[in-house]
Design an enzyme around this catalytic site. Structure first.
Site, short mmCIF file in Angstrom:
data_model
loop_
_atom_site.label_atom_id
_atom_site.label_comp_id
_atom_site.label_asym_id
_atom_site.label_seq_id
_atom_site.Cartn_x
_atom_site.Cartn_y
_atom_site.Cartn_z
N GLU A 378 0.81 -1.22 0.00
CA GLU A 378 0.00 0.00 0.00
C GLU A 378 0.84 1.27 0.00
O GLU A 378 0.47 2.28 0.60
CB GLU A 378 -0.95 0.00 1.20
CG GLU A 378 -1.90 -1.19 1.19
CD GLU A 378 -2.78 -1.26 2.43
OE1 GLU A 378 -2.66 -0.37 3.30
OE2 GLU A 378 -3.57 -2.20 2.53
N GLU A 470 -5.78 -7.90 0.15
CA GLU A 470 -6.54 -7.61 1.36
C GLU A 470 -7.93 -7.16 0.94
O GLU A 470 -8.10 -6.48 -0.06
CB GLU A 470 -5.91 -6.49 2.18
CG GLU A 470 -4.65 -6.84 2.93
CD GLU A 470 -4.14 -5.68 3.77
OE1 GLU A 470 -4.97 -4.83 4.20
OE2 GLU A 470 -2.93 -5.60 4.00
#
Length: 537
Positions: A378, A470
């Site tokens: 991320e 995720e």
């Protein structure tokens, strides 16, 4: 993932105990190939081997593949709707300064939560459409949300601050009739001129053809076997995954209870773990990692392991809560200076940390365990320190990490999963085996997230498998097949995304309702632990 608020309560617990954070050969061709609307899937997922329990319930011969072309006769005319003539919400308002907009003006004022424009579209033909928002960014690149009939459909990013540009939410399935399409604030600060709805391009029969060779030519035999299996099912089946402390965690138990009971219920095929507690600055504060033991145990049960690393910055750079040391606001580390040679001590500390994690990865390699390795995740979001200095510093660190683990430590059990979240953060094909993204679309959102699938795929120009590394909600496999969003894997985050309370086996239905979880785990398109072949024999 923007999960700071979701994580805080769990991070505090981490200060006292070791626990998982909760949150958190390709061929190019044209898209208009003449192929049937569905593609028959040949039996996959067993590779001729015996399934762990000898019982594969997936009816492979009866499955059809993802929809790659439009229905016969699908030829809708484009629809353009002016923003200023649509429903304004919150503080949005009509403006008319400057030039380049169409109609009588544009909409601005995307500054607070709830600021949005709602378009009403009358669709004449059921099919897959692109939603093209004509926008101009204010003060730099801005990303905002798109919803269709109340459900998250994706995000669009405006980068041009001088001219209106087309920002596209791709391949949205719309049935005949009236639909509400909402453009709403995430970052905000854009001018929105109009929405054009037009037929999507067809995917093409080579859409799921990807590189089948690992980036590391010295990969172990087990790693090669796992990657061969992953590529063999890609575009046909989806691996189920769950982030948890172990296969005996509350998350796994809740899933088993919901799908048949502790004894007979389903378990995910993939266990998601974290190297966080092995970070030197956490060990200095009393943390003790246990995830390697959990990984070895799950591997021996025939499961697949994926790892991230919430890399706690070296103690020198911690400015706040030591257990939050992966967030930029709790550190003063400047990665750009380190990677540019302006902070030699910082460079040496990063090398020390990498070497410490290498010890743990070597333990796994010695046991024969291949890993779907997802470091520096991320990054483009900017909330972690490894992304706070921008794309160039991040890519230098990613390459350094790859080189040191692969060439210095001889770690050949890693399948490198890039999770930078933006194409300009991609380090290069030679350092990546799988591309992935993390999506938290809200509560009970079961859409396939096809727009994110395409954007992630495009990061590697379609050469790499696309995973959902995720997620909060589960997506409906039927919608994934309908849209063509055949994620190679999903891996739901732990805590409230699965369980009602910490250390309980009670299923939380806040994000995914029980009926949907059951539907997903019983789907013929989804592979669970009991349906994995004996990959490593």
């Amino acid at each position: 993932m923007r999960r700071k608020n979701l994580l805080v309560s769990y991070i505090v617990c981490a200060a006292l105990s070791v626990s998982m954070l909760a949150g958190c050969a390709k061929q190019e061709s044209g898209a208009g190939n003449n192929i049937s609307p569905t593609v028959t899937v040949t039996p996959s997922g067993d590779n001729g081997n015996n399934v762990n329990d000898g019982n594969d319930n997936n009816n492979d011969n009866e499955l059809t593949g993802p929809v790659l072309t439009h229905p016969e006769g699908f030829n809708p005319s484009p629809i353009t709707i002016e923003a200023e003539n649509s429903g304004l919400k919150g503080g949005t308002r009509v403006g008319s300064n400057g030039q380049g907009y169409s109609g009588s003006g544009y909409v601005e004022g995307f500054e607070a939560e709830g600021d949005a424009v709602e378009f009403t579209a009358d669709i004449k033909q059921t099919g897959t459409y692109d939603l093209i928002f004509k926008t101009m960014a204010i003060g730099g690149s801005k990303t905002n949300f798109v919803k269709v009939d109340g459900s998250a459909a994706g995000e669009v990013t405006a980068t041009d601050t001088d001219n209106y540009e087309n920002c596209i939410c791709k391949r949205v399935y719309l049935e005949t009739g009236s639909h509400k399409i909402e453009f709403s604030k995430s970052w905000g600060w854009v001018r929105l001129d109009s929405l054009t709805i037009t037929a999507s391009e067809e995917l093409g029969e080579d859409f799921f053809m990807v590189d089948t060779t690992l980036s590391n030519k010295n990969s172990t035999a087990n790693t090669k076997k796992l990657f061969e299996y992953l590529t063999s099912i890609y575009g046909k089946k989806i691996l189920s995954g769950q982030n948890a402390d172990s296969m005996y965690s509350s998350e796994f138990n809740a899933i088993r209870l919901a799908t048949g009971g502790i004894k007979d219920g389903k378990m995910p095929a993939v266990l998601g773990l974290d190297m966080m507690e092995y970070s030197p600055s956490r060990i200095e504060n009393g943390s003790r990692g246990k995830s390697v033991e959990s990984a070895i145990e799950f591997y021996k049960k025939g499961g697949i392991i994926t790892y991230c690393w919430h890399w706690n910055a070296p103690s020198k750079y911690l400015t706040g809560q030591w257990y939050s040391g992966f967030y930029k606001e709790y550190t003063n580390i400047n990665l750009a200076k380190i990677m540019n040679g302006e902070d030699q001590e910082g460079y040496e500390l990063l090398i020390r940390d990498i070497d410490a994690i290498a010890v743990q990865l070597k333990r796994l390699q010695d046991e024969g365990v291949p890993i779907l390795w997802r470091p520096l995740h991320e990054a483009s979001g900017g909330w972690f320190w490894w992304g706070a200095s921008g794309a160039e510093a991040y890519k230098k660190l990613y390459v350094l990490l790859y080189d040191r683990l692969t060439n210095v430590h001889g770690l050949n059990n890693l399948i490198w999963m890039w999770n930078g979240q933006a194409a300009d953060w991609y380090p290069g094909d030679e350092y990546v085996d799988i591309v992935s993204t993390d999506i938290y679309p809200g509560e009970r959102v079961y859409t396939s997230q096809m727009n994110a699938f395409i954007e992630t795929r495009n990061s590697a120009k379609g050469k790499k498998m696309v995973y959902l590394s995720e997620n909060g909600c589960l997506f409906d496999p039927e919608l994934a097949v309908r849209d063509g969003a055949m994620w190679g894997m999903w891996c739901t985050w732990g805590g409230e995304f699965v369980i009602a309370a910490k250390n309980t086996n009670k299923l939380s239905e806040k994000y995914t309702e029980k009926y949907m979880l059951q539907k997903v785990y019983e789907s013929d398109y989804v592979i669970t632990l009991d349906e994995l072949p004996k990959i490593y024999e």
